[in-house]
Design a protein around this motif. Structure first.
Motif, PDB file in Angstrom:
ATOM      1  N   ALA A 205     -27.599  -4.055  -7.745  1.00  0.00           N
ATOM      2  CA  ALA A 205     -27.490  -2.744  -8.204  1.00  0.00           C
ATOM      3  C   ALA A 205     -27.177  -1.876  -6.915  1.00  0.00           C
ATOM      4  O   ALA A 205     -26.602  -0.943  -6.866  1.00  0.00           O
ATOM      5  CB  ALA A 205     -28.876  -2.255  -8.837  1.00  0.00           C
ATOM      6  N   ARG A 206     -28.158  -2.154  -5.791  1.00  0.00           N
ATOM      7  CA  ARG A 206     -27.930  -1.240  -4.599  1.00  0.00           C
ATOM      8  C   ARG A 206     -26.425  -1.247  -4.003  1.00  0.00           C
ATOM      9  O   ARG A 206     -25.917  -0.284  -3.698  1.00  0.00           O
ATOM     10  CB  ARG A 206     -29.072  -1.829  -3.477  1.00  0.00           C
TER      11      ARG A 206
ATOM     12  N   ALA B 243     -16.390   9.071 -13.301  1.00  0.00           N
ATOM     13  CA  ALA B 243     -16.650  10.227 -12.314  1.00  0.00           C
ATOM     14  C   ALA B 243     -15.291  10.940 -12.353  1.00  0.00           C
ATOM     15  O   ALA B 243     -15.415  12.086 -12.595  1.00  0.00           O
ATOM     16  CB  ALA B 243     -17.082   9.786 -10.991  1.00  0.00           C
TER      17      ALA B 243
ATOM     18  N   GLU C  84     -15.135  14.258  -3.714  1.00  0.00           N
ATOM     19  CA  GLU C  84     -15.362  15.522  -3.669  1.00  0.00           C
ATOM     20  C   GLU C  84     -14.675  16.101  -2.494  1.00  0.00           C
ATOM     21  O   GLU C  84     -14.790  17.343  -2.255  1.00  0.00           O
ATOM     22  CB  GLU C  84     -17.058  15.478  -3.850  1.00  0.00           C
TER      23      GLU C  84
ATOM     24  N   ASN D  87     -17.487   3.045 -12.613  1.00  0.00           N
ATOM     25  CA  ASN D  87     -18.347   4.130 -12.419  1.00  0.00           C
ATOM     26  C   ASN D  87     -17.523   5.207 -11.647  1.00  0.00           C
ATOM     27  O   ASN D  87     -17.676   6.475 -12.340  1.00  0.00           O
ATOM     28  CB  ASN D  87     -19.662   3.878 -11.157  1.00  0.00           C
TER      29      ASN D  87
ATOM     30  N   GLU E  88     -20.505  11.202   6.873  1.00  0.00           N
ATOM     31  CA  GLU E  88     -20.555  12.308   7.153  1.00  0.00           C
ATOM     32  C   GLU E  88     -19.314  12.961   7.681  1.00  0.00           C
ATOM     33  O   GLU E  88     -18.500  13.870   7.533  1.00  0.00           O
ATOM     34  CB  GLU E  88     -22.074  12.715   7.505  1.00  0.00           C
TER      35      GLU E  88
ATOM     36  N   LEU F  47     -21.649   5.053   3.245  1.00  0.00           N
ATOM     37  CA  LEU F  47     -23.055   5.599   3.161  1.00  0.00           C
ATOM     38  C   LEU F  47     -23.961   5.205   4.297  1.00  0.00           C
ATOM     39  O   LEU F  47     -23.863   3.954   4.335  1.00  0.00           O
ATOM     40  CB  LEU F  47     -23.492   5.209   1.790  1.00  0.00           C
ATOM     41  N   GLY F  48     -24.375   5.827   5.115  1.00  0.00           N
ATOM     42  CA  GLY F  48     -25.480   5.368   5.875  1.00  0.00           C
ATOM     43  C   GLY F  48     -24.636   5.026   7.358  1.00  0.00           C
ATOM     44  O   GLY F  48     -25.490   4.727   8.289  1.00  0.00           O
TER      45      GLY F  48
ATOM     46  N   TYR G 195     -24.230   0.789  -6.105  1.00  0.00           N
ATOM     47  CA  TYR G 195     -24.485   2.189  -5.878  1.00  0.00           C
ATOM     48  C   TYR G 195     -23.745   2.352  -4.543  1.00  0.00           C
ATOM     49  O   TYR G 195     -23.305   3.489  -4.567  1.00  0.00           O
ATOM     50  CB  TYR G 195     -26.077   2.510  -5.636  1.00  0.00           C
ATOM     51  N   TRP G 196     -23.976   1.566  -3.530  1.00  0.00           N
ATOM     52  CA  TRP G 196     -23.599   2.054  -2.043  1.00  0.00           C
ATOM     53  C   TRP G 196     -22.011   2.069  -2.188  1.00  0.00           C
ATOM     54  O   TRP G 196     -21.756   3.065  -1.581  1.00  0.00           O
ATOM     55  CB  TRP G 196     -23.809   0.701  -1.393  1.00  0.00           C
TER      56      TRP G 196
ATOM     57  N   TYR H 170     -16.101  12.356   5.521  1.00  0.00           N
ATOM     58  CA  TYR H 170     -16.423  13.422   4.596  1.00  0.00           C
ATOM     59  C   TYR H 170     -15.843  14.831   5.462  1.00  0.00           C
ATOM     60  O   TYR H 170     -15.041  15.282   4.550  1.00  0.00           O
ATOM     61  CB  TYR H 170     -17.908  13.549   4.163  1.00  0.00           C
TER      62      TYR H 170
ATOM     63  N   VAL I 287     -17.928   8.191  -4.556  1.00  0.00           N
ATOM     64  CA  VAL I 287     -17.712   9.681  -5.339  1.00  0.00           C
ATOM     65  C   VAL I 287     -17.824  10.661  -4.099  1.00  0.00           C
ATOM     66  O   VAL I 287     -17.186  11.641  -4.221  1.00  0.00           O
ATOM     67  CB  VAL I 287     -18.917   9.821  -6.094  1.00  0.00           C
ATOM     68  N   ALA I 288     -18.550  10.538  -3.253  1.00  0.00           N
ATOM     69  CA  ALA I 288     -18.616  11.381  -2.259  1.00  0.00           C
ATOM     70  C   ALA I 288     -17.228  11.760  -1.731  1.00  0.00           C
ATOM     71  O   ALA I 288     -17.138  12.972  -1.235  1.00  0.00           O
ATOM     72  CB  ALA I 288     -19.682  11.214  -1.115  1.00  0.00           C
TER      73      ALA I 288
ATOM     74  N   THR J 261     -20.230   2.802  -5.052  1.00  0.00           N
ATOM     75  CA  THR J 261     -19.873   4.138  -6.003  1.00  0.00           C
ATOM     76  C   THR J 261     -20.077   5.415  -5.207  1.00  0.00           C
ATOM     77  O   THR J 261     -19.423   6.250  -5.420  1.00  0.00           O
ATOM     78  CB  THR J 261     -20.754   3.768  -7.152  1.00  0.00           C
ATOM     79  N   LEU J 262     -21.595   5.633  -4.498  1.00  0.00           N
ATOM     80  CA  LEU J 262     -21.736   6.610  -4.058  1.00  0.00           C
ATOM     81  C   LEU J 262     -20.756   7.064  -2.768  1.00  0.00           C
ATOM     82  O   LEU J 262     -20.576   8.241  -2.672  1.00  0.00           O
ATOM     83  CB  LEU J 262     -23.093   6.715  -3.671  1.00  0.00           C
TER      84      LEU J 262
END
Lengths: 448, 315, 639
Positions: B272-273, B307, B287, B303, B219, B214-215, B276-277, B222, B283-284, B279-280
């Motif tokens: 937490a960040r 999902a 998908e 997490n 993309e 992420l970041g 999330y970093w 992905y 998850v992306a 996990t997200l």
């Protein structure tokens, strides 16, 4: 059926009149095939051709714009299912839901309003507020408007919403939501106050029925909430993904207007254990237009804002890496300094060779607009001036004691000018190919 | 209004790949993991339910890593000193698979011993990564492959420069390979062709298209994955392989996950960040078609597990 | 199993040899058994066609006829390595030199002939008009120029003629010295029409009138000296562009031009080259350059700018816009051509920064612009430009292929001159190469066609994998770790002209792969942009010196050219100068080229992200998508 450039060309006047702004009719046809121009730009196209080309025009997903004083959030107008096909245009608006009756409303609005996070030079914020009309909505709106001018989503039954709308003259908020029980009142309210209207239903059939009926009442700026089941609970990730995909496919591939609207989602309401963040991430990737969060937490917002930026980046741009000073194999201040461009493949080629050989080095990646060394040099994006600027901007001289700068062999011609630009540095011409770098570093630079 | 749902039907499908071998199959694993087999885009149950859930691997190392985030160091604690113990705890943390990453300092004996200790400590199928330098990879992975013959271990990471030795070791010892190409549809496909030209069957190749966190370029990864999956479904045999990606590795090297001090307040709580970093990112990537995600933090594992459970059962 | 008697007649070596072999024996094996020498550079796979023999009589089944035309078969030719003995037979074994000439040719080159319908009086913009003027007298004191204008109006219906000052300066003498019987040389193509010269008396109708067609290539400048009356090309000269000393590619020259007086220096260098070529051409037909009264010039956009002394800097910078695509006409003295000073110099129009007049002229000369079928025209030099289309539509792009196929950027690369290896065959079992060298001398290096051939052979024989990696497990000492990484030794030092090994390195291979990928990606993007299937291209028209010597099969095997039937490829040589020649002769051709330039749709590849994808897909042998190369797939299956 999408027409090819040649097929479209045959329907055009073929006069190369240039009035559309493009040099030839074929160029115009190709742009039209790629949906990059409007047919209307051609003043001479025949009626017959217009009819034939109409199907491959018109955006199939309605653009809905929420407006407040000075702020706008747009959703819709998307033309692809996959971001690589073209680009996703309108980033989903991220809204935070607050309750009208919340005694801390003012403080919360202020905190959210002030949230700004910087990501590679861009400042991101929350896009707006969703207000749950569980108390005096008019007063709550007044509280919000005291601190923020961002667009609003108003959540509640028609009567409750109406009480608040008077305070929002001149704005286009989104009303949430019309369903099979209240759609007439909602539609009237939306029409009267020129609001956008969200529509919810437990199935695509129900949604399509509702949008047609509401549209007949003159409300066209609609937003779909496809996330509920027949019991009124939120569906889980699999079902949400299926529905969002089906809606976008129907709109894009079948030109199915009753579902050709952007989507609104409520990630926190899905009680399936996956959590608000994971749902929000899914909604960003798969087709949401407006996302209403219940949690305002920087550690959550920041990754979501970044994910949204990433997914909505123009995929047509060459793959680039961030121009900066990269460290390879934990270099000491005496390690050599190499220079290359920020085209990702070029960067990977250089970094992988050096890293793979276990050689420590500093790598200055210049902003060459994502071009490879030769292309960038040819286009004037990788010259002595730019390299020198990067070396200065990245403060290389502060981090590195060594004063030897290795430039790619393909741009050996730059060494003279670079010596003028960077008088404290010794400019060395490296090999043309990354594969020769380890040997060069070992022999010519005597890197251990 | 009865809306007719448009369904895609595709000429191609993804190959099924099975990791690990039970005693009955010539190995020692307590169970095997099969991934792939998709006949539609990810989780399109209304067209065809995915035959296997994506699997989660936890990454452990043969030596205590020096460059991991302190958050991970505190969490795994002393287990990081011994791969066997680490493997046991990873299995307890709900991993479906283990990734054992060998270290550049490992001798051949160290590497073989680490791999064997992990195989004894845990019954999960194993993926072994070399240290990431072609020569060292070859030096370590060949004896590891020989010492684990028949286990259907995944040997990685095979790239265009070093694929010959690793593929030959996989061929000779009934293992699989992880084929990594740098975020490009064509390069992924080319590497699969090269490996398959050496005679390794396609059902023993996992495709690693490389991803960014992420970041940090997610993309590109992905979209490459979406394109590879679309190509596979359209019938392009050389892309019909399950995809393995490493969101854990990528996410935990970002400043956002690694660093807790001297960062903007707008980044919020560090732990937490960081989770999330990871996990997200994962998850992306699920998908967009990931079949195996390699993670590092047990909370992210939970997490992502949740999902996956959600994505596998429409409700 | 029955046995058969084979009798061999080695040509030129008289002694017949007979041998008994069982049914199913290959002729090649029978030859070996009989002790008759036959070369099989490809190792007996039926790929090279070098082992062709002629069956006088008897039963030999041809397992593969890949290398044979129907006519070859009719005449009894068969490949020894693909011929299966099924009965007694008498076989003639030709000497090798003859074989190479017998090979099915895969190139066609067109010779220069004037357009069959060329009628100079009708099509040429320059006219010779015989005039008889009434001498002036005290009664008629009209000035000479007005007198001449009246004569042109009355005798040739030409109105509003202008005359350049140098011409005016000489009309008085010319008229009086020739008793008022003169021939006006009028340029009817200019606006307004101009009197170019006044010739003494009345030349015979077939008396030549001279023009030059000039192609300024980045590497080579070509000049054709043409008799505008007969349409005949009377001399062709070519020489390296004198600008090479200041950079091999256009980008280097643009950069050089923007520094100090670089632009003027490059202009002078181009002029020196052109003027010297004109002089040489003139000498061949005993002419003085001042007799040349018309010129057409083509070249890529950068060359045109440099020739005209127009700063080319903006060409290479985004958004890649040149100063001028379609220059107006000039006089020779303005631009510096040392021909008749008032001669008109027509610089033909280009399309964009990287698609110049050489391509618009080529689109005409190659026949693409008149073709009903969709054609692909390509002109590969230092840059690769290509056009896809037909008489209805045309789309063009340029890709920077780099000079690898001209031998630059390759360790042992060289131009196609004496001592260059131009063809290579590699044996599939021994990995030993057989080379053909231009001039039959000891080799010095590899030229473009040699590189293509070598790369294809290394790939087909498995020395290279599809990514271009060398396979060290083959056990050949020619595959080794060299100074620049892995390499293949094509010729050992003891057999070369310079005593050094001639090698192809991994880096060379990457350069060649990039070059071929850029070109192929250009094709696929052009086709993709208009939604046209590349397999449907009916003719592939290849211009430029590059094309002249390449072997289609090899170029297809490495994925440089699309995999289409060989007969669809036509090698046309220098189409740029041919187009300039057409425009020189015929005003209609000039007008056609102007129309082509206006109609051609230019695709900027740097702004097209599908190019990058197509390029990466093509960075493989022959291509990532093998289904685009069915004939190569078939060959790979056989090997």
């Amino acid at each position: 059926m999408a027409l090819t450039g040649i097929q479209i060309y045959k329907l055009l006047p073929q006069t190369n009149c240039k009035e559309c702004g493009l040099p030839t009719c074929l160029a115009f046809a190709m742009k039209l095939a790629a949906k990059q121009v409007e047919l209307a730009a051609c003043p001479y196209v025949s009626e017959e051709s217009k009819a034939k080309l109409a199907a491959s025009a018109a955006p199939p997903i309605r653009l809905v714009t929420l407006k407040a004083d000075g702020h706008e959030v747009k959703a819709g107008n998307e033309v692809v299912l996959f971001r690589h096909e073209k680009t996703f245009y309108h980033k989903p608006g991220l809204f935070v839901r607050l309750k009208a009756a919340d005694p801390d409303l003012a403080a919360k609005v202020e905190a959210i309003e002030n949230y700004t996070v910087n990501y590679v030079g861009m400042d991101f914020t929350v896009d707006g507020f969703a207000l749950q009309a569980d108390g005096d909505l008019a007063a709550a709106i007044e509280t919000v408007r005291a601190a923020s001018k961002r667009p609003l989503i108003l959540i509640g039954e028609p009567q409750a919403l109406e009480s608040g709308l008077g305070a929002l003259a001149g704005e286009t908020p989104l009303l949430y939501a019309a369903d099979s029980s209240n759609w007439e009142a909602m539609a009237d309210l939306a029409a009267q106050h020129k609001c956008a209207l969200a529509v919810r239903g437990a199935s695509l059939d129900e949604l399509a029925d509702l949008t047609e009926k509401i549209k007949a009442k003159g409300v066209e700026d609609l937003v779909l909430d496809p996330g509920l089941n027949a019991e009124g609970r939120r569906v889980n990730m699999a079902t949400w993904l299926a529905r969002a995909t089906q809606i976008r496919r129907l709109a894009l591939k079948k030109n199915f207007r009753p579902l050709g609207y952007p989507l609104i989602t409520f990630p926190a309401e899905h009680q399936d254990g996956a959590g608000e963040a994971v749902h929000a991430a899914q909604h960003i990737a798969k087709y949401a237009g407006f996302i209403v969060l219940d949690t305002f937490a920087p550690e959550l917002l920041y990754p979501l804002l970044v994910l949204r930026e990433n997914i909505y980046t123009d995929p047509q741009k060459p793959i680039q890496v961030q121009p900066e000073l990269y460290e390879i194999n934990a270099p000491s201040p005496d390690a050599p300094v190499l220079v290359t461009t920020n085209f990702s493949i070029t960067y990977f080629a250089v970094a992988n060779e050096v890293e793979g050989a276990g050689l420590p080095a500093w790598l200055v990646v210049t902003d060459a607009e994502g071009m490879s060394v030769l292309t960038a040099w040819a286009a004037g994006k990788f010259d002595a001036e730019r390299i020198a600027k990067a070396v200065k901007d990245f403060k290389v001289a502060e981090k590195v004691r060594n004063r030897t700068l290795v430039i790619p062999g393909h741009v050996a011609v730059l060494s003279g000018e670079l010596e003028e630009e960077l008088p404290d540095w010794e400019i060395r011409v490296g090999p043309r190919e990354a594969v020769d770098l380890p040997a060069f570093m070992k022999q010519a630079l005597q890197t251990a | 209004m009865a809306v007719e749902i448009p369904k895609d039907s595709w000429p191609g499908s993804v190959k099924e790949v099975t990791l690990g071998a039970t005693p009955a199959e010539g190995g020692t694993r307590s169970r095997t993991v099969t991934v792939g087999g998709e006949t539609t885009l990810p989780f399109m149950h209304f067209e065809a339910p995915p035959p296997h859930p994506p699997a989660i691997a936890i990454e452990i190392k043969s030596r205590r890593p020096q460059d991991w985030s302190p958050l991970l160091g505190e969490l795994w604690g002393a287990a990081m000193n011994a791969p066997a113990e680490w493997a046991r705890q990873a299995e307890d943390a709900d991993a479906d698979l283990l990734v054992l990453a060998l270290d550049i300092e490992d001798t051949v004996d160290d590497a073989v011993a680490a791999v064997q200790s992990v195989l004894q400590a845990s019954g999960l199928p194993l993926i072994v990564w070399g240290p990431g330098q072609a020569e060292k990879d070859n030096e370590l992975l060949v004896p590891v492959a020989e010492a684990t013959k028949g286990e259907r271990v995944v040997l990685g990471i095979c790239e265009d420069k070093n694929y010959r030795t690793i593929v030959a070791a996989a061929l000779a010892n009934d293992h699989l390979v992880q084929a990594r190409a740098p975020m490009d549809v064509n390069l992924s496909k080319q590497l699969n062709i090269l490996i398959s030209d050496m005679g390794l069957p396609l059902d023993r190749i996992l495709m690693d298209p490389t991803t960014g966190a992420l970041g940090y370029g997610i993309e590109y990864g992905y979209s490459v994955m979406e394109r590879l999956r679309l190509a596979a479904l359209q019938g392009d045999a050389m892309t019909q392989l399950p995809m393995i990606v490493t969101p854990g590795y990528e996410a935990w090297k970002t400043k956002e996950a690694k660093v807790g001090e001297g960062v903007p307040a707008a980044w919020g709580d560090w732990q937490a960040r960081a989770i999330y970093w990871e996990t997200l990112t994962a998850v992306a990537l699920l998908e967009s078609g990931a079949d195996i995600v390699v993670l590092r933090h047990p909370e992210s594992v939970q997490n992502v597990k949740q999902a996956i459970a959600n994505l596998m059962t429409p409700a | 199993m029955s046995e058969h008697v084979l009798t061999f007649y080695p040509e030129g070596d008289g002694n017949a040899q007979s041998v008994r072999v069982p049914t199913g024996t290959l002729v090649a094996d029978a030859l070996q058994q009989a002790g008759v020498e036959i070369n099989q550079p490809c190792g007996g796979q039926g790929r090279c066609g070098r082992c062709v023999v002629q069956i006088e009589s008897g039963a030999i089944r041809r397992r593969s006829t890949l290398r044979l035309t129907p006519q070859d078969i009719e005449e009894g030719f068969a490949l020894a390595c693909q011929g299966v003995v099924e009965g007694d037979a008498v076989v003639r074994v030709p000497p090798q030199e003859k074989i190479s000439r017998r090979l099915t040719t895969d190139r066609t080159a067109a010779a220069v002939a004037p357009p069959p319908d060329y009628a100079w009086a009708e099509h040429q913009s320059l006219k010779r008009i015989p005039l008889t003027l009434t001498p002036p007298s005290m009664e008629n004191q009209t000035d000479d120029w007005a007198r001449l204008q009246t004569a042109l109006r009355r005798q040739a219906a030409l109105e509003d003629i202008v005359a350049p000052l140098p011409v005016l300066r000489k009309i008085g003498d010319r008229l009086r010295q020739n008793d008022w019987q003169v021939t006006a040389l009028v340029d009817t193509g200019s606006q307004p029409k101009a009197l170019l010269d006044l010739l003494p008396g009345y030349p015979r109708p077939e008396e030549p009138m001279w023009g030059v067609a000039v192609d300024i290539g980045t590497t080579t400048v070509t000049v054709w000296l043409v008799d505008l009356v007969s349409g005949q090309v009377r001399a062709q000269t070519a020489e390296y562009n004198g600008q090479i000393a200041r950079g091999e590619d256009v980008i280097s020259r643009i950069i050089y031009a923007s520094k100090n007086d670089g632009g003027e220096e490059l202009r002078q260098r181009a002029l020196e080259t052109i003027n010297a070529l004109i002089e040489t051409a003139c000498k061949r037909v005993r002419l003085t350059p001042e007799q040349i009264v018309k010129a057409t010039v083509v070249g890529n956009t950068t060359m045109m700018h440099l020739f005209l002394g127009i700063p080319p800097a903006s060409i290479r910078l985004t958004p890649f816009v040149p100063a001028v695509n379609s220059p107006p006409p000039f006089t020779a003295s303005e631009v510096g051509l040392k021909i008749y000073p008032q001669a008109r110099v027509l610089c033909l129009p280009g399309v964009a920064s990287y698609v110049g007049a050489d391509i618009t002229a080529g689109a005409l000369a190659s026949g693409l612009a008149d073709s009903e079928e969709v054609c692909l025209f390509m002109d590969v030099g230092t840059n690769g430009e290509m056009v896809l289309g037909n008489r209805e539509w045309m789309i063009t792009c340029a890709c920077s292929a780099g000079p690898a196929f001209e031998g630059a950027g390759v360790v042992d690369g060289m131009r196609a001159t004496r001592g260059a290896i131009e063809e290579v065959w590699i044996n599939t079992t021994t990995y030993e190469p057989t080379c053909r060298v231009i001039g039959g001398v000891r080799p010095r290096g590899l030229c473009g066609s040699g590189l293509i051939s070598l790369l294809a052979e290394m790939f087909i024989t498995g020395i290279l994998d599809k990514a271009g990696n060398l396979n060290f497990s083959l056990g050949s000492e020619r595959i080794r770790e060299g100074e620049h990484g892995p390499e293949y030794v094509v010729v050992w030092g003891e057999e070369t002209a310079h005593g050094r090994d001639i090698v192809l390195t991994r880096v060379d291979i990457d350069n060649l792969l990039r070059a071929k990928a850029a070109i192929y990606a250009g094709f696929s993007v052009l086709a993709g942009q208009v939604g046209f299937d590349l397999q449907q291209v009916q003719r592939v028209l290849i211009g430029g010196s590059f094309g002249q010597y390449i072997n289609v099969e090899k170029a297809v095997q490495i994925g440089l050219l699309p995999d289409l039937p060989w007969e669809r490829f036509e090698f046309l040589g220098n189409t740029a100068v041919r187009g300039a020649y057409a425009a020189l002769l015929d005003r209609r051709a000039e007008e056609r080229i102007r129309q082509i330039a206006a109609r051609m749709t230019y695709l900027e590849l740097s702004a097209d992200n599908t190019f990058y994808d197509a390029f990466m897909a093509a960075m493989f042998l022959p291509h990532t998508d093998l289904t685009c190369f069915p004939s190569v797939a078939a060959t790979l299956n056989k090997v």
